[in-house]
Design an enzyme around this catalytic site. Structure first.
Site, PDB file in Angstrom:
ATOM      1  N   ASN A 170       0.850  -1.190   0.000  1.00 18.20           N
ATOM      2  CA  ASN A 170       0.000   0.000   0.000  1.00 18.20           C
ATOM      3  C   ASN A 170       0.884   1.238   0.000  1.00 18.20           C
ATOM      4  O   ASN A 170       1.917   1.281   0.667  1.00 18.20           O
ATOM      5  CB  ASN A 170      -0.922   0.037   1.219  1.00 18.20           C
ATOM      6  CG  ASN A 170      -1.948   1.150   1.089  1.00 18.20           C
ATOM      7  OD1 ASN A 170      -2.856   1.049   0.272  1.00 18.20           O
ATOM      8  ND2 ASN A 170      -1.769   2.222   1.834  1.00 18.20           N
ATOM      9  N   TYR A 174       0.473  10.553   3.802  1.00 16.57           N
ATOM     10  CA  TYR A 174       0.048  10.903   5.157  1.00 16.57           C
ATOM     11  C   TYR A 174       1.108  11.823   5.749  1.00 16.57           C
ATOM     12  O   TYR A 174       2.290  11.478   5.756  1.00 16.57           O
ATOM     13  CB  TYR A 174      -0.078   9.659   6.041  1.00 16.57           C
ATOM     14  CG  TYR A 174      -0.619   8.422   5.351  1.00 16.57           C
ATOM     15  CD1 TYR A 174      -1.991   8.252   5.141  1.00 16.57           C
ATOM     16  CD2 TYR A 174       0.243   7.418   4.907  1.00 16.57           C
ATOM     17  CE1 TYR A 174      -2.483   7.116   4.516  1.00 16.57           C
ATOM     18  CE2 TYR A 174      -0.239   6.282   4.281  1.00 16.57           C
ATOM     19  CZ  TYR A 174      -1.597   6.136   4.086  1.00 16.57           C
ATOM     20  OH  TYR A 174      -2.072   5.005   3.461  1.00 16.57           O
ATOM     21  N   ARG A 175       0.674  12.940   6.286  1.00 15.68           N
ATOM     22  CA  ARG A 175       1.639  13.889   6.845  1.00 15.68           C
ATOM     23  C   ARG A 175       2.377  13.272   8.033  1.00 15.68           C
ATOM     24  O   ARG A 175       1.848  12.392   8.724  1.00 15.68           O
ATOM     25  CB  ARG A 175       0.904  15.150   7.296  1.00 15.68           C
ATOM     26  CG  ARG A 175       0.040  14.898   8.522  1.00 15.68           C
ATOM     27  CD  ARG A 175      -0.463  16.210   9.087  1.00 15.68           C
ATOM     28  NE  ARG A 175      -1.125  16.000  10.347  1.00 15.68           N
ATOM     29  CZ  ARG A 175      -2.429  16.206  10.551  1.00 15.68           C
ATOM     30  NH1 ARG A 175      -3.201  16.614   9.562  1.00 15.68           N
ATOM     31  NH2 ARG A 175      -2.950  16.010  11.747  1.00 15.68           N
ATOM     32  N   TRP A 188      -1.982   8.392  10.149  1.00 12.00           N
ATOM     33  CA  TRP A 188      -2.862   7.434   9.469  1.00 12.00           C
ATOM     34  C   TRP A 188      -4.274   7.594   9.986  1.00 12.00           C
ATOM     35  O   TRP A 188      -4.607   7.098  11.075  1.00 12.00           O
ATOM     36  CB  TRP A 188      -2.383   5.999   9.779  1.00 12.00           C
ATOM     37  CG  TRP A 188      -1.269   5.501   8.929  1.00 12.00           C
ATOM     38  CD1 TRP A 188      -1.033   5.761   7.620  1.00 12.00           C
ATOM     39  CD2 TRP A 188      -0.234   4.588   9.347  1.00 12.00           C
ATOM     40  NE1 TRP A 188       0.075   5.082   7.180  1.00 12.00           N
ATOM     41  CE2 TRP A 188       0.582   4.359   8.220  1.00 12.00           C
ATOM     42  CE3 TRP A 188       0.068   3.946  10.550  1.00 12.00           C
ATOM     43  CZ2 TRP A 188       1.688   3.510   8.258  1.00 12.00           C
ATOM     44  CZ3 TRP A 188       1.160   3.105  10.586  1.00 12.00           C
ATOM     45  CH2 TRP A 188       1.962   2.887   9.455  1.00 12.00           C
ATOM     46  N   GLU A 231      -1.004   0.978  -5.189  1.00  9.13           N
ATOM     47  CA  GLU A 231      -0.987   2.285  -5.847  1.00  9.13           C
ATOM     48  C   GLU A 231       0.138   2.391  -6.880  1.00  9.13           C
ATOM     49  O   GLU A 231       0.043   3.169  -7.826  1.00  9.13           O
ATOM     50  CB  GLU A 231      -0.845   3.412  -4.815  1.00  9.13           C
ATOM     51  CG  GLU A 231      -2.140   3.775  -4.078  1.00  9.13           C
ATOM     52  CD  GLU A 231      -2.506   2.841  -2.933  1.00  9.13           C
ATOM     53  OE1 GLU A 231      -1.716   1.911  -2.636  1.00  9.13           O
ATOM     54  OE2 GLU A 231      -3.581   3.028  -2.330  1.00  9.13           O
ATOM     55  N   ASP A 280      -4.964  22.301   8.683  1.00  6.15           N
ATOM     56  CA  ASP A 280      -5.289  21.219   7.748  1.00  6.15           C
ATOM     57  C   ASP A 280      -5.990  21.694   6.481  1.00  6.15           C
ATOM     58  O   ASP A 280      -6.349  22.857   6.355  1.00  6.15           O
ATOM     59  CB  ASP A 280      -6.142  20.170   8.482  1.00  6.15           C
ATOM     60  CG  ASP A 280      -5.684  18.768   8.159  1.00  6.15           C
ATOM     61  OD1 ASP A 280      -5.466  18.464   6.970  1.00  6.15           O
ATOM     62  OD2 ASP A 280      -5.532  17.970   9.107  1.00  6.15           O
TER      63      ASP A 280
HETATM   64  C1  LIG Z   1      -1.299  16.724   0.495  1.00  6.29           C
HETATM   65  C2  LIG Z   1      -2.085  15.599   1.088  1.00  6.29           C
HETATM   66  C3  LIG Z   1      -1.946  15.291   2.426  1.00  6.29           C
HETATM   67  C4  LIG Z   1      -2.650  14.243   2.987  1.00  6.29           C
HETATM   68  N1  LIG Z   1      -2.483  13.970   4.317  1.00  6.29           N
HETATM   69  C5  LIG Z   1      -3.121  12.904   4.857  1.00  6.29           C
HETATM   70  C6  LIG Z   1      -2.887  12.553   6.208  1.00  6.29           C
HETATM   71  O1  LIG Z   1      -2.138  13.200   6.920  1.00  6.29           O
HETATM   72  N2  LIG Z   1      -3.520  11.455   6.715  1.00  6.29           N
HETATM   73  C7  LIG Z   1      -4.370  10.700   5.944  1.00  6.29           C
HETATM   74  O2  LIG Z   1      -4.895   9.693   6.439  1.00  6.29           O
HETATM   75  N3  LIG Z   1      -4.626  11.027   4.654  1.00  6.29           N
HETATM   76  C8  LIG Z   1      -4.014  12.103   4.094  1.00  6.29           C
HETATM   77  N4  LIG Z   1      -4.233  12.432   2.790  1.00  6.29           N
HETATM   78  C9  LIG Z   1      -5.195  11.645   2.000  1.00  6.29           C
HETATM   79  C10 LIG Z   1      -4.622  10.297   1.611  1.00  6.29           C
HETATM   80  O3  LIG Z   1      -3.386  10.441   0.972  1.00  6.29           O
HETATM   81  C11 LIG Z   1      -5.571   9.552   0.696  1.00  6.29           C
HETATM   82  O4  LIG Z   1      -6.768   9.317   1.395  1.00  6.29           O
HETATM   83  C12 LIG Z   1      -5.017   8.230   0.189  1.00  6.29           C
HETATM   84  O5  LIG Z   1      -5.987   7.598  -0.604  1.00  6.29           O
HETATM   85  C13 LIG Z   1      -4.636   7.323   1.318  1.00  6.29           C
HETATM   86  O6  LIG Z   1      -4.152   6.105   0.810  1.00  6.29           O
HETATM   87  P1  LIG Z   1      -4.743   4.730   1.335  1.00  6.29           P
HETATM   88  O7  LIG Z   1      -6.202   4.722   0.981  1.00  6.29           O
HETATM   89  O8  LIG Z   1      -3.956   3.716   0.597  1.00  6.29           O
HETATM   90  O9  LIG Z   1      -4.535   4.702   2.804  1.00  6.29           O
HETATM   91  C14 LIG Z   1      -3.543  13.489   2.203  1.00  6.29           C
HETATM   92  C15 LIG Z   1      -3.678  13.798   0.855  1.00  6.29           C
HETATM   93  C16 LIG Z   1      -2.967  14.835   0.286  1.00  6.29           C
HETATM   94  C17 LIG Z   1      -3.142  15.133  -1.170  1.00  6.29           C
HETATM   95 MN   LIG Z   2      -4.428   2.102  -0.669  1.00  5.28          MN
END
Ligand SMILES: Cc1cc2nc3c(=O)[nH]c(=O)nc-3n(C[C@H](O)[C@H](O)[C@H](O)COP(=O)(O)O)c2cc1C
Ligand SMILES: [Mn+2]
Length: 499
Positions: A170, A174-175, A188, A231, A280
């Site tokens: 995966n 995530y920040r 997360w 991804e 945020d």
């Molecule tokens: C700039 C940016 C920052 C993000 N920060 C976070 C974050 O801190 N935590 C989070 O859970 N998702 C964050 N997201 C959204 C996730 O990247 C997005 O939901 C992604 O699909 C997560 O991947 P996953 O579904 O494989 O977990 C962010 C997206 C962007 C574009």
């Molecule tokens: Mn995913």
């Protein structure tokens, strides 16, 4: 031309197209870059490469995705719908008929097969290897974005984990709040795949964080794919060439070979720290909450590595275009499940999870409600708080038009659905975090079968008279720049003349 192969190729392309400015003046990663970038983003300005960030030997790239044009350049496409069409053509593959279709089908199958990441022996991302006590996050120009943030945050990472049961990879964005030179938190959120991998871990979960990728791979980390889909497959498919990986130096996780920087490390189950607050993408500070702690065991880099960053905040910000890319690219997949959907729009001002406008090919009473509930059950769209449903002829991207139909076609007593369900982790409005009310507004035309009176016809000119006026326009001697009509202020005069 193919999409850029790595961050440097991307920077070179941006620079060639006049889409990047290098800044040699010394700037502070503590707030100053945010304020500069905010002004540039809001005026549709260029990507910025800060070459002299106080206290760091590494340049910082920001606003690489900040306009529709650059987002399209990232995909080497003329529009985001073109990218979506490429996804759609694979999703909608039918058994081929005849030789020509078979050949086309084979080409499409090959493009899927070629999407799988490829492991290579050596990667530029490991030209410099720092392990143990040499790991030092203070080397990086990590931004503290907003005045209420307690620390700097890594904002544009691709975080790689494997499902402890199945091994499936995966990648998510995530920040990561910096704690010290070798530790960060990992944000997360509860609905995310990265979090699920963590919860499945019995003890330690190895984690790799890639920074400074080609733009398609970086985008793919933010794409809401189903859990079992890697991804990096999407990245390879959209790039038209596989993402290359090398083995990590200190962990059993493959890492992108051309990344500028890779952080290798691990997270221990149940080791949590108080993360945040953070300014945020909702436009508010999200409250401090416990999140897992990430220990960095190795920091590997290209020589003269470039650090990528993004700032989120009150919309519009740079992430608007990452979100719009997802909106467009996932439309074919949404239509696969709910084929009566014609189009949808997630307004930037609705920070993506607050508002969804959807147009449907309405075929039966209650159809708009069926679609609302389908969206409330569909992947990350399930977190949508408000849904507006309009008929197929309404342009969901034209908010004035949508407002017209919401005003004209809705009886609030009859056409508003109040429901409840899961809400975005970051939504501060619901009484309880994560769960609360939802609103659906049916702005489609209704008929007696839905309890309405006979629905009046909409006013439209006949095609014959439109054509006549088109043909004769020059005869009238009216300026070719007539005032907007129908309240559709955004329509250009050329579009008006073509109607
Ligand atoms: C700039 C940016 C920052 C993000 N920060 C976070 C974050 O801190 N935590 C989070 O859970 N998702 C964050 N997201 C959204 C996730 O990247 C997005 O939901 C992604 O699909 C997560 O991947 P996953 O579904 O494989 O977990 C962010 C997206 C962007 C574009
Ligand atoms: Mn995913």
């Amino acid at each position: 031309m193919a999409p850029p192969s790595d961050l440097r190729a991307w920077i070179a392309r941006l620079e060639r197209e006049g889409e990047l400015v290098r800044i040699s003046a010394e700037v502070d990663a503590d707030l100053e870059i945010t304020e500069i970038n905010d002004r540039v983003v809001k005026s549709g300005g260029p990507a910025l490469l800060f070459e002299n960030v106080k206290g760091s030997p590494h340049p910082l790239l920001i606003n690489q995705f900040g306009t529709e044009k650059r987002m399209c350049m990232a995909f080497d496409a003329t529009s985001l719908d073109e990218v979506a069409a490429k996804v759609g053509s694979v999703l909608e593959m039918q058994p081929p008929e005849g030789l020509r279709e078979k050949i086309r089908g084979l080409r499409e199958l090959k493009s899927i097969a070629d999407s799988r990441p490829r492991t290579v022996k050596r990667g530029k991302s490991q030209e410099v290897v720092l392990t143990g006590d040499d790991v030092d996050l203070d080397l990086l120009p990590i931004q503290r974005c907003w005045p209420g943030d307690p620390a700097p945050f890594v904002t544009l990472p691709a975080v790689i984990t494997h499902d402890p049961r199945t091994g499936t990879r995966n990648v998510g964005m995530y920040r990561m709040q910096k704690v010290d030179g070798r530790t960060t938190y990992m944000h997360w959120q509860i609905h995310k795949d990265g979090r699920a991998d963590y919860l499945l871990a019995d003890g330690r979960l190895e984690v790799a964080v890639a920074l400074g990728l080609d733009p398609i791979t970086a985008y793919s980390a933010s794409a809401p794919l189903p859990k079992h889909i890697d991804e990096l497959m999407l990245a390879g498919f959209l790039k038209g060439s596989p993402v290359e990986l090398v083995r990590g130096k200190t962990i059993d996780v493959d890492v992108p070979a051309s990344a500028e920087i890779v952080l290798e490390g691990y997270i221990e189950r149940d080791e949590l720290g108080l993360e945040g607050p953070f300014g945020d993408h909702t436009g508010f500070y999200t409250a401090a909450e416990p999140f897992p702690v990430f220990h960095v065991t190795a920091m590997t880099m290209r020589r003269d590595a470039i650090y990528p960053s993004i700032v989120v905040g009150k919309p519009p910000q740079e992430d608007a275009w990452l979100g719009k890319a997802t909106e467009r690219i996932f439309l074919p997949a949404v239509k696969m499940t709910v084929p009566e959907i014609v189009d949808y729009d997630l307004p930037v001002a609705g920070v993506f999870h607050n508002i969804c406008i959807v147009s449907i090919r309405k075929a039966f009473p209650g159809h708009a409600r069926k679609v609302m509930h389908a969206i409330w059950g569909l992947g990350m769209l399930s977190l949508t708080k408000g849904i507006l449903v309009v008929d197929e002829h309404v342009d969901v991207h034209d908010y004035a038009q949508v407002a017209f139909y919401v005003g004209a076609n809705v009886d609030p007593q009859r056409d508003v659905v109040i429901s409840e369900g899961p809400l975005d982790h970051l939504d501060h409005a619901p009484t309880r975090q994560f769960v609360g009310g939802k609103i659906g507004i049916d702005a489609t035309a209704k008929g007696p079968a839905e309890g309405a009176r006979e629905w009046p016809p909409e006013i439209e000119m006949t095609p014959e008279v439109r054509e006549l006026v088109d043909r004769r326009w020059a005869d009238y001697g009216i300026s070719t720049d007539p005032p907007a009509r129908d309240g559709r202020i955004r329509q250009s005069s050329r579009r008006l003349l073509r109607r």
